[in-house]
Motif scaffolding. Structure first.
Motif, short mmCIF file in Angstrom:
data_model
loop_
_atom_site.label_atom_id
_atom_site.label_comp_id
_atom_site.label_asym_id
_atom_site.label_seq_id
_atom_site.Cartn_x
_atom_site.Cartn_y
_atom_site.Cartn_z
N MET A 1 14.31 -4.95 3.54
CA MET A 1 14.00 -3.88 2.61
C MET A 1 12.59 -3.40 2.88
N LEU A 2 12.30 -2.23 2.35
CA LEU A 2 10.96 -1.68 2.40
C LEU A 2 10.36 -1.76 1.00
N HIS A 3 9.19 -2.34 0.92
CA HIS A 3 8.47 -2.53 -0.34
C HIS A 3 7.25 -1.61 -0.29
N TYR A 4 7.26 -0.56 -1.11
CA TYR A 4 6.19 0.43 -1.13
C TYR A 4 5.22 0.13 -2.27
N ILE A 5 3.94 0.20 -1.96
CA ILE A 5 2.87 0.10 -2.96
C ILE A 5 2.07 1.39 -2.80
N LYS A 61 14.74 -8.95 1.70
CA LYS A 61 14.88 -8.76 0.25
C LYS A 61 14.59 -10.05 -0.50
N GLY A 62 15.04 -11.15 0.06
CA GLY A 62 14.84 -12.45 -0.58
C GLY A 62 13.42 -12.97 -0.52
N SER A 63 12.54 -12.28 0.20
CA SER A 63 11.15 -12.73 0.34
C SER A 63 10.21 -12.10 -0.69
N LEU A 64 10.75 -11.31 -1.59
CA LEU A 64 9.90 -10.66 -2.58
C LEU A 64 9.18 -11.69 -3.46
N THR A 65 9.87 -12.74 -3.85
CA THR A 65 9.23 -13.79 -4.65
C THR A 65 8.16 -14.50 -3.85
N THR A 66 8.43 -14.75 -2.57
CA THR A 66 7.44 -15.37 -1.70
C THR A 66 6.20 -14.49 -1.62
N TRP A 67 6.42 -13.18 -1.45
CA TRP A 67 5.31 -12.23 -1.43
C TRP A 67 4.53 -12.26 -2.74
N ASP A 68 5.24 -12.18 -3.86
CA ASP A 68 4.59 -12.16 -5.17
C ASP A 68 3.71 -13.39 -5.40
N GLU A 79 -8.73 -8.67 -6.60
CA GLU A 79 -9.91 -8.02 -6.04
C GLU A 79 -9.82 -6.49 -6.00
N PHE A 80 -8.61 -5.96 -5.97
CA PHE A 80 -8.47 -4.51 -5.85
C PHE A 80 -7.98 -3.84 -7.14
N GLY A 81 -7.43 -4.62 -8.04
CA GLY A 81 -6.89 -4.07 -9.28
C GLY A 81 -7.90 -3.25 -10.09
N ILE A 82 -9.14 -3.64 -10.05
CA ILE A 82 -10.16 -2.92 -10.83
C ILE A 82 -10.45 -1.53 -10.27
N PHE A 83 -10.05 -1.28 -9.02
CA PHE A 83 -10.28 0.03 -8.39
C PHE A 83 -9.09 0.98 -8.54
N ILE A 84 -7.99 0.47 -9.08
CA ILE A 84 -6.75 1.25 -9.15
C ILE A 84 -6.63 1.97 -10.49
N ASP A 85 -6.44 3.28 -10.41
CA ASP A 85 -6.19 4.09 -11.60
C ASP A 85 -4.70 4.07 -11.93
N LYS A 86 -3.87 4.28 -10.90
CA LYS A 86 -2.41 4.29 -11.05
C LYS A 86 -1.79 3.61 -9.84
N LYS A 87 -0.61 3.04 -10.07
CA LYS A 87 0.10 2.37 -8.99
C LYS A 87 1.59 2.55 -9.19
N CYS A 88 2.30 2.74 -8.10
CA CYS A 88 3.75 2.85 -8.13
C CYS A 88 4.32 1.86 -7.13
N ILE A 89 5.31 1.11 -7.54
CA ILE A 89 6.00 0.16 -6.66
C ILE A 89 7.43 0.65 -6.51
N PHE A 90 7.90 0.68 -5.27
CA PHE A 90 9.25 1.15 -5.00
C PHE A 90 9.85 0.32 -3.88
N ASP A 91 11.08 -0.16 -4.08
CA ASP A 91 11.78 -0.94 -3.06
C ASP A 91 13.07 -0.22 -2.69
N CYS A 92 13.40 -0.24 -1.39
CA CYS A 92 14.64 0.37 -0.93
C CYS A 92 15.13 -0.34 0.33
N ASP A 93 16.37 -0.10 0.69
CA ASP A 93 16.90 -0.61 1.94
C ASP A 93 16.17 0.04 3.09
N ASN A 94 16.05 -0.66 4.18
CA ASN A 94 15.33 -0.11 5.33
C ASN A 94 16.27 0.45 6.40
N ARG A 95 17.45 0.86 5.99
CA ARG A 95 18.40 1.47 6.93
C ARG A 95 18.21 2.96 6.99
#
Length: 95
Positions: A1-5, A61-68, A79-95
């Motif tokens: 999957m593709l995990h977008y930040i 797809k099953g590695s999302l928990t490992t990533w988290d 370290e970067f959260g204090i610099f973020i005004d807005k954030k969008c997370i989006f996951d989709c298939d990578n096909r």
């Protein structure tokens, strides 16, 4: 999957400097099990209604928990959260 930040930085953030730090941090993401590629893109249209940065992780797809639970992700948030005004997370298939 593709995990977008997708991130919009705070107005007072030095965008060029912070992107260097993001690239350095995410350079090791592929060392995490189940993550195969990282792509970081910067916005090229400086308008108020645009986000500034997009990070794309190509991962199992099953590695999302490992990533988290990874130290890299924890560092990103702490370290970067204090610099973020807005954030969008989006996951989709990578096909």
């Amino acid at each position: 999957m593709l995990h977008y930040i997708i991130v919009k930085w705070n107005d007072n953030t030095d965008k060029q400097e912070i992107v260097k730090k993001v690239r350095t941090l995410y350079a090791d993401a592929v060392k995490i099990s189940g993550i195969y590629n990282v792509d970081i893109k910067e916005n090229v249209t400086p308008r108020d209604n645009r986000y500034d940065l997009m990070i794309v992780l190509d991962m199992d797809k099953g590695s999302l928990t490992t990533w988290d639970n990874s130290e890299l992700h924890k560092t990103w948030k702490s370290e970067f959260g204090i610099f973020i005004d807005k954030k969008c997370i989006f996951d989709c298939d990578n096909r």
